[in-house]
Design a protein around this motif. Structure first.
Motif: not given
Length: 737
Positions: A378-392
């Motif tokens: 569970y890397p923090l990068s997975t969370l930060t990469q999903n902080l955009s409207f392109s993420s469902t």
């Protein structure tokens, strides 16, 4: 009727419902006896909150998941109680808390269930706001309830450690049998093949889910705790079932051509279809035996069915003469060989449940197993990469946060009885997709109305608290049992359970039922409207990604087949992984299409093209499985340059389709002109003819095998090339329209 009841009570859903019911009821009964009902109820809440995270996995992952959830929900309850009095920071705090909990879903299925538990804990924290020592005690009791649930779950695990796996394997056997039955239906004259293929695609979605559940338990347990004899036996059964599915998919013939060829000799096709049905019936019977834990005794003589097919082929050859019947005999012989492989695999599964296996039976099955699981980190990068409207998930989290805050404000400032019922309804109903949210909204409202009216009617007649308590326990058990099976029925029983509980502790039960229904309607309406207007996640926006993944997975599978055909040897791990991913991605594509069908007509954009591409990709997978299965099970000749050129053409077609979906015109690759490709097929046939002529005086059997290989490989290459071209053409139409 008795069998259906037995089937229900022996299901995983019912077992899980028993676990959470026991973990909730025991504290309530004990503390009620001591005159501390509220303390028992707080522990019961802890069990309710923790239970969703207890999903299929190894024992280690189960314990870790439940522990994290227990501490998380207790911490959430404590934080909400601490911040609640300070309104100037409470509202921004609540919004941030809901959003962060929702975003946990980026880490996969278990994290999604932990997120769900956390959100439920947030909503029910408002049912009992405490201060000082009381809030610490309440949070501590919730934690204790979660830990008690873990204890109950572990007791169930150690009482019947292998039962969950057996039930999942039994379900997998049953679904595989249904798939074989559908393959058999294709051989019916004038069969509705479109309908049958659609059913197969729906079934592929279910099979993907059950396969993933089994992998999580068997492979995780194998890699973390070592390998027991039972675990390895179940692994062998599971691998055999996957191979049976591949074999079923690989029997991809041109049924129209076969019916035209054998219309005057229907016996051979009827004999083959009867064999196909008996393969399915054998697996279905075995599934029932495993579920009932009874001794398996086969009712079908599969070897006799194989012999009947051999005799039918011989009769066909005798009727037409050896020369005239040669092409038909090659087709029928290929079908017979596939059937022989199916019988061989089914016999392996049957032996697993009828005799004691030797260690030799497990040889090599545990090679590189961990590669078939998605790594859990569970890397923090997975969370930060999903902080955009392109993420469902980001859009869903933002949508959910706004809806819950709006629901809280409405419940707080308008004369509603319990604000947390509105929040709870929103959390339970709201899903990233429009279709499922809409469906759950209606089911929740209908279930709540029916459950409330029935429960109110029972309370009007029954006044004995002991009887009401028993009814509430039964309703709790049934409510949790039906959560995954039938949400409407689950909502009925959960509502009845809640009404019965309040019927015991409060006198104004009539008002409660009215408010419960009103709160549910408001929550459902808010969830439905939010999913429609707040950054909706329409499925047509996601379809290109699922199409790209499905095409890429098929392309990778084709590449692995080509490597194997050129190099021979043993099946590599990369080959098996490519095969697994192809099956998964086709299932995911179909699941996306199913969600699209549930959405408004105006949002079902390019529906015919999407469906056609789904079917084409399924057909391509079938063609690849057919080619791959043949070269695995036969000693094939050396792959020619012409073979590799034709395969490369199909790969380039798929590459170009992917580039179009990515809107990357630079990546479009030039392909061979059609006339050059036709020359390559002619070259391939000439090479085979030369090999055949050289083989005639040496070995008649080898000659026959080469003839069969030449026919099947060339036909499959022609088919997969046509399919890849159709995928490319349809993709262009999809993107241009």
């Amino acid at each position: 009727m008795i069998y259906k009841i037995r089937k229900f009570t022996d299901s995983t859903y019912f077992t899980n419902a028993i676990k959470v019911t026991i973990a909730a009821v025991i504290p309530v009964v004990i503390f009620s006896f001591l005159g501390k009902f509220e303390m028992g109820f707080a522990m019961a809440l802890g069990a309710f909150f923790t239970y969703p995270s207890d999903i299929p996995s190894s024992l280690k992952h189960k314990i870790n998941g439940v522990l994290v959830t227990a501490f998380l929900v207790a911490g959430i309850n404590l934080l909400v109680n601490i911040v609640f009095p300070y309104s100037w920071i409470f509202y921004p705090f609540l919004a941030v808390l809901i959003f962060l909990i929702s975003m946990l879903s980026v880490y996969g299925q278990r994290a999604t269930m932990v997120s769900f538990s956390g959100l439920i804990a947030v909503s029910l924290a408002f049912a009992s706001i405490n201060t000082g020592w009381a809030m610490l005690l309440h949070a501590g009791l919730i934690l204790a309830g979660g830990l008690f649930y873990l204890l109950v779950s572990l007791i169930f695990h150690y009482i019947r450690p292998n039962r969950y796996v057996e039930l999942q394997i039994a379900e997998c056997i049953k679904l595989t049998a249904k798939y074989l039955k559908l393959r058999g239906d294709l051989w019916t004259l004038n069969a509705d093949r479109k309908s049958i293929i659609e059913k197969q695609l729906h079934l592929q979605v279910e099979l993907n889910t059950i396969h993933q559940n089994i992998r999580e338990v068997l492979i995780s347990s194998h890699t973390t705790s070592g390998s027991s004899n039972q675990n390895r036996k179940m692994l062998l059964v599971f691998i055999s079932l996957v191979e049976i599915l591949e074999l079923a998919l690989s029997t991809a013939f041109d049924h129209d051509k076969l019916h035209q060829k054998f219309d005057d000799h229907p016996k051979v096709l009827h004999t083959y279809q009867n064999l196909a049905y008996n393969l399915a019936a054998s697996l279905k019977q075995l599934s029932k035996s495993v579920k009932k834990s009874t001794k398996y005794i086969s009712k079908h003589t599969l070897l006799g069915d194989l012999n009947a097919l051999q005799l039918a082929i011989a009769d066909y050859e005798n009727d037409l003469g050896k020369t005239t019947a040669s092409e038909g005999v090659f087709m029928l012989t290929t079908m017979l060989q596939y059937a022989e492989k199916q019988v061989e695999k089914i016999k392996i599964v049957e032996r697993a449940f009828t005799v004691t296996f030797n260690s030799h039976d497990f040889k090599g099955i545990d090679t590189d197993l961990e590669k078939f699981l998605t790594p859990q980190y569970y890397p923090l990068s997975t969370l930060t990469q999903n902080l955009s409207f392109s993420s469902t998930i980001f859009r869903h989290s933002l949508r959910l946060t706004i809806t819950l805050m709006l629901g809280f404000i409405i419940g707080k400032f308008l004369p509603f009885h319990n604000v947390y019922w509105i929040l709870l309804t929103i959390i339970v109903i709201m899903r990233p997709g429009y279709g499922l949210t809409k469906e759950r909204s209606f089911h929740r409202i209908i279930g709540t109305v029916i459950g409330g009216l029935v429960a109110f009617g029972i309370l009007f007649i029954v006044k004995d608290n002991i009887i009401i308590s028993v009814l509430s326990i039964v309703c709790m058990l049934l409510g949790f049992s039906f959560t995954q099976i039938n949400y409407k029925v689950s909502a009925i029983f959960v509502t009845m359970y809640v009404v019965f509980i309040y019927g015991i502790i409060t006198p104004n039960i009539g008002d409660l039922v009215q408010y419960r229904i009103l709160d549910t309607v408001v929550g459902a309406a808010l969830a439905f409207l939010a999913n429609h207007f707040l950054w909706p996640s329409w499925e047509f926006l996601n379809i290109p990604l699922y199409l790209e993944k499905a095409i890429k997975a098929n392309q990778d599978y084709l590449k692995e087949i080509s490597v194997f055909y050129n190099k021979k040897g043993n099946i590599s791990t990369s080959y098996r992984l490519a095969r697994k991913n192809a099956f998964i991605e086709i299932g995911n594509l179909m699941a996306s299409f199913q969600r699209m069908v549930q959405e408004p007509k105006s949002k079902q954009k390019q529906m015919p093209q999407v469906y056609k591409l789904t079917v084409l990709n399924h057909s391509l997978l079938s063609s690849l499985a057919s080619l791959g299965t043949y070269i695995q099970s036969h000693k094939t000749t050396t792959a020619s340059e012409a073979f590799n050129v034709v395969v490369d053409t199909a790969i380039k077609n798929l590459d170009n389709a992917i580039a179009i979906l990515k809107e990357n015109n630079v990546a479009i690759k030039e392909n061979l002109p059609q006339e050059d490709l036709a020359l390559r097929f002619t070259e391939l046939k000439n090479i085979r003819e030369k090999e055949l002529k050289e083989g005639i005086p040496i070995d008649e059997e080898a000659f026959q095998l080469k003839m069969q290989e030449a026919q099947l490989v060339i036909e499959q290459l022609i088919w997969l090339t046509n399919l890849s071209e159709n995928i490319l053409k349809t993709t262009k139409i999809l993107k241009d329209s």
